[in-house]
Design a protein around this motif. Sequence first.
Motif, PDB file in Angstrom:
ATOM      1  N   VAL A   1      65.382  95.951  44.757  1.00 26.09           N
ATOM      2  CA  VAL A   1      65.544  95.615  43.340  1.00 26.09           C
ATOM      3  C   VAL A   1      65.743  94.109  43.190  1.00 26.09           C
ATOM      4  CG1 VAL A   1      67.058  95.854  41.319  1.00 26.09           C
ATOM      5  CG2 VAL A   1      66.424  97.879  42.654  1.00 26.09           C
ATOM      6  N   LEU A   2      66.606  93.541  44.021  1.00 24.74           N
ATOM      7  CA  LEU A   2      66.880  92.108  43.940  1.00 24.74           C
ATOM      8  C   LEU A   2      65.645  91.280  44.279  1.00 24.74           C
ATOM      9  CD1 LEU A   2      70.419  92.077  45.608  1.00 24.74           C
ATOM     10  CD2 LEU A   2      69.879  92.060  43.150  1.00 24.74           C
ATOM     11  N   GLU A   3      64.902  91.679  45.291  1.00 31.33           N
ATOM     12  CA  GLU A   3      63.675  90.958  45.660  1.00 31.33           C
ATOM     13  C   GLU A   3      62.630  91.050  44.550  1.00 31.33           C
ATOM     14  OE1 GLU A   3      62.478  92.522  49.446  1.00 31.33           O
ATOM     15  OE2 GLU A   3      64.191  91.618  50.477  1.00 31.33           O
ATOM     16  N   GLU A   4      62.487  92.228  43.977  1.00 27.14           N
ATOM     17  CA  GLU A   4      61.529  92.415  42.890  1.00 27.14           C
ATOM     18  C   GLU A   4      61.930  91.582  41.671  1.00 27.14           C
ATOM     19  OE1 GLU A   4      58.194  93.822  40.891  1.00 27.14           O
ATOM     20  OE2 GLU A   4      58.687  94.113  42.993  1.00 27.14           O
ATOM     21  N   PHE A   5      63.222  91.562  41.347  1.00 27.93           N
ATOM     22  CA  PHE A   5      63.707  90.744  40.228  1.00 27.93           C
ATOM     23  C   PHE A   5      63.378  89.274  40.488  1.00 27.93           C
ATOM     24  CE2 PHE A   5      66.642  87.982  38.103  1.00 27.93           C
ATOM     25  CZ  PHE A   5      66.706  88.493  36.821  1.00 27.93           C
ATOM     26  N   HIS A   6      63.623  88.811  41.709  1.00 26.08           N
ATOM     27  CA  HIS A   6      63.339  87.419  42.083  1.00 26.08           C
ATOM     28  C   HIS A   6      61.866  87.092  41.848  1.00 26.08           C
ATOM     29  CE1 HIS A   6      63.410  83.644  44.219  1.00 26.08           C
ATOM     30  NE2 HIS A   6      62.659  84.116  45.202  1.00 26.08           N
ATOM     31  N   GLU A   7      60.987  87.996  42.240  1.00 23.97           N
ATOM     32  CA  GLU A   7      59.555  87.785  42.025  1.00 23.97           C
ATOM     33  C   GLU A   7      59.209  87.748  40.542  1.00 23.97           C
ATOM     34  OE1 GLU A   7      57.141  90.480  44.302  1.00 23.97           O
ATOM     35  OE2 GLU A   7      58.117  89.906  46.184  1.00 23.97           O
ATOM     36  N   LEU A   8      59.809  88.637  39.759  1.00 24.69           N
ATOM     37  CA  LEU A   8      59.565  88.644  38.310  1.00 24.69           C
ATOM     38  C   LEU A   8      60.035  87.347  37.665  1.00 24.69           C
ATOM     39  CD1 LEU A   8      60.612  92.315  37.459  1.00 24.69           C
ATOM     40  CD2 LEU A   8      58.295  91.368  37.345  1.00 24.69           C
ATOM     41  N   ALA A   9      61.218  86.883  38.049  1.00 24.78           N
ATOM     42  CA  ALA A   9      61.771  85.652  37.486  1.00 24.78           C
ATOM     43  C   ALA A   9      60.915  84.444  37.884  1.00 24.78           C
ATOM     44  CB  ALA A   9      63.213  85.468  37.930  1.00 24.78           C
ATOM     45  N   ASN A  10      60.481  84.397  39.131  1.00 29.21           N
ATOM     46  CA  ASN A  10      59.621  83.302  39.579  1.00 29.21           C
ATOM     47  C   ASN A  10      58.291  83.326  38.841  1.00 29.21           C
ATOM     48  OD1 ASN A  10      61.341  82.030  41.338  1.00 29.21           O
ATOM     49  ND2 ASN A  10      60.381  82.821  43.192  1.00 29.21           N
ATOM     50  N   ASP A  11      57.726  84.517  38.677  1.00 24.10           N
ATOM     51  CA  ASP A  11      56.448  84.650  37.990  1.00 24.10           C
ATOM     52  C   ASP A  11      56.567  84.166  36.547  1.00 24.10           C
ATOM     53  OD1 ASP A  11      53.709  85.406  38.172  1.00 24.10           O
ATOM     54  OD2 ASP A  11      54.162  87.174  36.947  1.00 24.10           O
ATOM     55  N   ALA A  12      57.658  84.520  35.877  1.00 23.89           N
ATOM     56  CA  ALA A  12      57.873  84.096  34.498  1.00 23.89           C
ATOM     57  C   ALA A  12      58.030  82.583  34.389  1.00 23.89           C
ATOM     58  CB  ALA A  12      59.104  84.791  33.923  1.00 23.89           C
ATOM     59  N   ALA A  13      58.581  81.967  35.438  1.00 26.78           N
ATOM     60  CA  ALA A  13      58.788  80.517  35.443  1.00 26.78           C
ATOM     61  C   ALA A  13      57.581  79.759  36.000  1.00 26.78           C
ATOM     62  CB  ALA A  13      60.029  80.178  36.266  1.00 26.78           C
ATOM     63  N   GLY A  14      56.535  80.476  36.436  1.00 27.12           N
ATOM     64  CA  GLY A  14      55.355  79.829  36.986  1.00 27.12           C
ATOM     65  C   GLY A  14      55.576  79.283  38.381  1.00 27.12           C
ATOM     66  N   ILE A  15      56.442  79.951  39.144  1.00 25.03           N
ATOM     67  CA  ILE A  15      56.771  79.518  40.504  1.00 25.03           C
ATOM     68  C   ILE A  15      56.237  80.534  41.505  1.00 25.03           C
ATOM     69  CG2 ILE A  15      58.662  79.044  42.111  1.00 25.03           C
ATOM     70  CD1 ILE A  15      60.382  78.336  39.654  1.00 25.03           C
ATOM     71  N   ALA A  16      55.680  80.034  42.597  1.00 22.28           N
ATOM     72  CA  ALA A  16      55.240  80.902  43.692  1.00 22.28           C
ATOM     73  C   ALA A  16      56.003  80.508  44.948  1.00 22.28           C
ATOM     74  CB  ALA A  16      53.741  80.765  43.928  1.00 22.28           C
ATOM     75  N   GLU A  17      56.318  81.482  45.764  1.00 26.85           N
ATOM     76  CA  GLU A  17      56.955  81.230  47.056  1.00 26.85           C
ATOM     77  C   GLU A  17      55.865  80.845  48.050  1.00 26.85           C
ATOM     78  OE1 GLU A  17      60.265  81.382  47.833  1.00 26.85           O
ATOM     79  OE2 GLU A  17      60.726  81.859  45.747  1.00 26.85           O
TER      80      GLU A  17
ATOM     81  N   VAL B   1      46.708  78.862  42.895  1.00 28.42           N
ATOM     82  CA  VAL B   1      47.191  80.243  42.794  1.00 28.42           C
ATOM     83  C   VAL B   1      47.676  80.557  41.376  1.00 28.42           C
ATOM     84  CG1 VAL B   1      47.726  80.507  45.241  1.00 28.42           C
ATOM     85  CG2 VAL B   1      49.467  79.591  43.699  1.00 28.42           C
ATOM     86  N   GLY B   2      47.354  79.682  40.428  1.00 24.85           N
ATOM     87  CA  GLY B   2      47.685  79.924  39.030  1.00 24.85           C
ATOM     88  C   GLY B   2      49.160  79.750  38.695  1.00 24.85           C
ATOM     89  N   LYS B   3      49.849  78.876  39.406  1.00 21.72           N
ATOM     90  CA  LYS B   3      51.281  78.639  39.157  1.00 21.72           C
ATOM     91  C   LYS B   3      51.504  77.177  38.806  1.00 21.72           C
ATOM     92  CE  LYS B   3      52.398  82.817  40.157  1.00 21.72           C
ATOM     93  NZ  LYS B   3      52.817  83.738  39.137  1.00 21.72           N
ATOM     94  N   GLN B   4      52.697  76.876  38.300  1.00 19.34           N
ATOM     95  CA  GLN B   4      53.031  75.498  37.945  1.00 19.34           C
ATOM     96  C   GLN B   4      53.636  74.751  39.118  1.00 19.34           C
ATOM     97  OE1 GLN B   4      55.653  76.151  34.679  1.00 19.34           O
ATOM     98  NE2 GLN B   4      54.005  76.476  33.217  1.00 19.34           N
ATOM     99  N   THR B   5      54.353  75.463  39.974  1.00 21.27           N
ATOM    100  CA  THR B   5      54.999  74.822  41.108  1.00 21.27           C
ATOM    101  C   THR B   5      55.175  75.821  42.248  1.00 21.27           C
ATOM    102  OG1 THR B   5      56.877  73.434  41.767  1.00 21.27           O
ATOM    103  CG2 THR B   5      57.354  75.273  40.301  1.00 21.27           C
ATOM    104  N   LEU B   6      55.442  75.287  43.423  1.00 25.88           N
ATOM    105  CA  LEU B   6      55.684  76.115  44.596  1.00 25.88           C
ATOM    106  C   LEU B   6      57.104  75.894  45.085  1.00 25.88           C
ATOM    107  CD1 LEU B   6      52.442  75.459  46.708  1.00 25.88           C
ATOM    108  CD2 LEU B   6      52.888  77.354  45.159  1.00 25.88           C
ATOM    109  N   HIS B   7      57.760  76.961  45.475  1.00 25.44           N
ATOM    110  CA  HIS B   7      59.045  76.869  46.161  1.00 25.44           C
ATOM    111  C   HIS B   7      58.717  76.975  47.641  1.00 25.44           C
ATOM    112  CE1 HIS B   7      62.779  78.528  47.910  1.00 25.44           C
ATOM    113  NE2 HIS B   7      63.282  77.559  47.183  1.00 25.44           N
TER     114      HIS B   7
END
Length: 178
Positions: free
Chosen positions: A92-108, A133-139
């Motif tokens: 759940v926590l990992e999935e939430f992290h991915e959702l939050a990153n996606d909403a912010a335009g961040i990719a791991e 990859v269609g994102k604004q920034t990379l972590h």
Amino acid sequence: MSRSIVSERYAAGLFKAAQDNGALPEVHADVLELLKAIQNDRGFLELMSLPQLSLQKKHALIAAILPGANQLLLNALYVMLDADRMEELPSVLEEFHELANDAAGIAEATVYATRELTEQERTRISSAFAHRVGKQTLHITTIIDPTLIGGIRLQIGNRIFDSSLSNKLASLRRTLIG
């Protein structure tokens, strides 16, 4: 880690609640802290699975262990505990992290390099590859790999960009040998 439909639904519910309440950055920060703690020590999950502890005591333990956590995250934990779904918590926590990153335009992203990258190099890599990859920034997480000889190998999700010297030499070898 494979994720179940249940963990995806809990994560989506927590994400929507955080977004609707304007608390997404705070909840995301708390989620990352809890995820890191669970990955480093499974004691919390083991404690929540003890049948000797009542639900009330488990609720009290969650509140005591996470005193500064956002109430939305606490409420999600209580709901999962009541539904006997705490084994799903890491997913759940990992999935939430991915959702939050996606909403912010961040990719791991994982960068394999022969040495630690400077902040300037990280920024250049992020700006050069994020749009691919269609994102604004990379972590970026850096992994030192001396077998690359030089250059970098970048992995974003299931995409790999390899500009390492070892890859170029292998390509040249294949071309010359036929």
